[in-house]
Enzyme design. Structure first.
Site, PDB file in Angstrom:
ATOM      1  N   GLU A 263       0.845  -1.193   0.000  1.00 28.07           N
ATOM      2  CA  GLU A 263       0.000   0.000   0.000  1.00 28.07           C
ATOM      3  C   GLU A 263       0.877   1.237   0.000  1.00 28.07           C
ATOM      4  O   GLU A 263       1.936   1.250   0.628  1.00 28.07           O
ATOM      5  CB  GLU A 263      -0.913  -0.029   1.230  1.00 28.07           C
ATOM      6  N   SER A 264       0.440   2.271  -0.714  1.00 28.72           N
ATOM      7  CA  SER A 264       1.168   3.537  -0.796  1.00 28.72           C
ATOM      8  C   SER A 264       2.565   3.271  -1.359  1.00 28.72           C
ATOM      9  O   SER A 264       2.693   2.782  -2.472  1.00 28.72           O
ATOM     10  CB  SER A 264       1.198   4.208   0.576  1.00 28.72           C
ATOM     11  N   ALA A 265       3.635   3.571  -0.613  1.00 29.58           N
ATOM     12  CA  ALA A 265       4.980   3.273  -1.108  1.00 29.58           C
ATOM     13  C   ALA A 265       5.153   1.786  -1.368  1.00 29.58           C
ATOM     14  O   ALA A 265       5.885   1.386  -2.275  1.00 29.58           O
ATOM     15  CB  ALA A 265       6.027   3.758  -0.115  1.00 29.58           C
TER      16      ALA A 265
END
Length: 606
Positions: free
Chosen positions: A245-247
């Site tokens: 998730e995200s990075a």
């Protein structure tokens, strides 16, 4: 305005439930959809040590002592799963190995005590919420398996990559037990080098044909560890899904863009809240970060070898301080330290080409993919902007500053056909009755940035552009697109600290994580309150979808709404309590408007 703006950096960082046979198939799967609370934090922290008995008690034939290719390790039973935490997969990147290519860990003697998480990788505390770490000896991973794993049983594997804007986060934030026990899968989570240590390209730091992207190299070394060792824990090395998730989602995109470097390491992917088509700098274009850090720590020398030696000897605190100063100098950039894809003029051995180039050249890994994000991604960051305004570090967010400062900052320049981009966007998003309440302007800013943002790679219209282009690749595998939309998702005290914003946040960036990893609070305490009843019901349903995808490559679950293969904007599954349904996400997020405004970014052919 640009110097005054306080921009919060991304926190960030799946998941359960099939009963019966674990064999892969293309049909629907029966799952346990009973609601249950997270319960307990599972423990965290502590160092990894070697001892004769592993320090976890019990008999030595209870399945807790496992032989890896590096030596024996002993775990614990916790929350209905067997867990091994803090397993080293790489040589600690210390001293002369700082900024060196990842090297496999060396064998140990005795039985490695895998009771507790290893240390988080070096990072500053952020947003008055996350925890700092000065530890570079951090390249460890964690394994969780169902406690009732049968002898000889081999389960599909989920390999989780945490988020944190490539400068923060850790695997010690996540409880893996519900995912493993309810989903009957093996779950692995991993630490990797961050910020200046993992994503800072510079010619002085070049090693083995690469500069920067060492965090990606760490992740791949952990994937190779999985291939060599996961069968000993009950996992199937031929059925691995990488996820993040995200990075962490952005890392998944980078691995998909380099199929020749990850062949045989995974066969499915999950990317949450990450636009694979985000515009990233090449290593050459991104070297300004390293130049700034080198200057700040006093390592600018006439000779490259002297500069490198100085950097390798520099104090961790000083390097992190210099990193933080550079991040603060880039107020309109969520990820000033990030993966840097190579190109013909700036080759890179770890990340050889951008995702866009990979898709255009038909050199992208073709695997089934579960993909999507949250409805109000950017409202979290507007919350950080609001906090900055309370401290006098950035302007207030009201109808006047929205028009004169905030929109021109994020959408600068003149638009085609006359007028500024900011003027056109304001006209599109001004409420019918105007901005009446104090909360109208920040909520509107959060909505429009979540729909599309030039420099922020977490927005829905860019997700759709990514999915459209992946689906158009010859022989592409299915994509399953979701949008998380629980407006009661826990955010206050979980993703943002006090003072709390006075406007609605809702389903912001990272808010879905608590539905997959219980009690996540962005600290190693793992102590967020349990979800409310309706949110927990949605969590159970999401875990069923996610775990079924890990097992079969298709999120088809009996007794839940059908999740179609992505064929366009009207085939998105909205994950909303009591109202899971397929809907047109591009209409919700006004992507037609944004495509007309920025056709070169959202409609251009490859």
């Amino acid at each position: 305005m640009k110097r005054a703006l306080l921009l919060g950096s991304a926190l960030g960082t799946l998941v359960f439930a099939a009963t019966g046979s674990t064999a892969c198939n293309s049909g629907s799967v029966d799952v346990d959809l009973s609601t249950s609370s997270g319960g307990g934090n599972g423990g965290s922290g502590g160092s990894v040590s070697t001892s004769g008995n592993g320090g976890s008690g019990g008999s030595m034939d209870d399945g807790l002592t496992v032989e890896t290719d590096l030596g024996e390790t002993r775990g614990v039973v916790r929350n209905g799963v067997k867990e091994w935490r803090g397993l080293p997969y790489a040589v600690p990147p210390l001293k002369e190995l700082r900024w060196a290519m990842t090297k496999p860990a060396t064998p140990w003697e005795g039985v490695l005590d895998a009771t507790d998480f290893g240390a988080a990788c070096a990072q500053e505390a952020r947003e008055n919420l996350t925890e700092a770490s000065l530890n570079e000896d951090c390249l460890t991973l964690n394994v969780s398996v169902p406690a009732d794993l049968a002898p000889g049983e081999k389960l599909p594997v989920l390999f989780w990559i945490h988020g944190g804007a490539f400068i923060g986060g850790s695997s010690n934030l996540y409880r893996l037990d519900r995912l493993a026990s309810k989903g009957r899968i093996v779950v692995v989570s991993v630490n990797y080098r961050l910020g200046v240590f993992g994503f800072m390209p510079h010619p002085v730091l070049e090693t083995d044909g690469s500069s920067g992207n060492l965090g990606l190299a760490d992740q791949r070394e952990a994937m190779r560890w999985v291939q060599r060792n996961i069968a000993a824990f009950g996992g199937d090395p031929t059925k691995v899904t990488i996820a993040g998730e995200s990075a962490g989602g952005g890392s998944v995109c980078a691995h998909l863009a380099a199929p020749e470097l990850v062949e045989g390491l995974f066969d499915q992917a999950i990317a949450q809240s990450a636009a694979c088509f985000a515009q990233l700098n090449t290593p050459t274009a991104a070297r300004g970060a390293a130049d700034s850090v080198i200057e700040a720590v006093g390592c600018k020398k006439a000779d490259d070898a002297e500069t490198l030696a100085c950097l390798q000897a520099a104090d961790v605190k000083e390097l992190l301080k210099a990193e933080g100063a550079f991040v603060a100098s880039q107020p309109d950039n969520l990820i000033p330290f990030a993966p840097t894809p190579g190109d013909a003029s700036s080759p890179n051995a770890i990340y050889p080409r951008s995702f866009l180039q990979s898709v255009a050249q038909n050199k992208v890994a073709k695997v089934p993919m579960l993909y999507g994000g949250t409805r109000h991604e950017m409202r979290l960051y507007v919350g950080y902007f609001w906090q900055g305004a309370q401290l006098g570090k950035s302007p207030l967010i009201d109808s006047e500053t929205l028009a004169t400062e905030w929109l021109p900052l994020f959408y600068p320049g003149m638009a085609p056909g006359g007028g500024t981009y900011a003027e056109k966007i304001l006209a599109e998003y001004t409420p019918a009755g105007g901005f009446v309440k104090d909360t109208d302007a920040p909520e509107t800013l959060g909505v429009l940035l979540s729909d599309f943002a030039l420099k922020f790679p977490i927005n829905t219209c860019l997700y759709h552009f990514t999915a459209d282009r992946i689906a158009a690749v010859p022989n592409a595998k299915p994509i399953y697109f979701f949008e998380f939309a629980d407006e009661a998702a826990p955010v206050l005290g979980v993703a943002i600290a006090k003072p709390y914003p006075n406007f609605a946040l809702g389903s912001v960036h990272s808010s879905e994580l608590n539905y997959l990893f219980p009690n996540l609070d962005n600290t190693s305490k793992i102590a967020a309150p349990d979800l409310g009843m309706t949110s927990q019901e949605l969590a159970d349903q999401m875990i069923a979808y996610w775990s079924t995808f890990v097992k079969t490559g298709e999120p088809k679950v009996n007794d839940l709404p059908a999740w179609p293969n992505y064929t366009g904007p009207a085939s998105v599954l909205r994950l909303e309590p009591g109202n899971i349904a397929v809907y047109d996400a591009e209409a919700q997020h006004r992507c037609a408007f944004w495509k007309g405004l920025y056709p070169e970014l959202l409609t251009s052919p490859l």
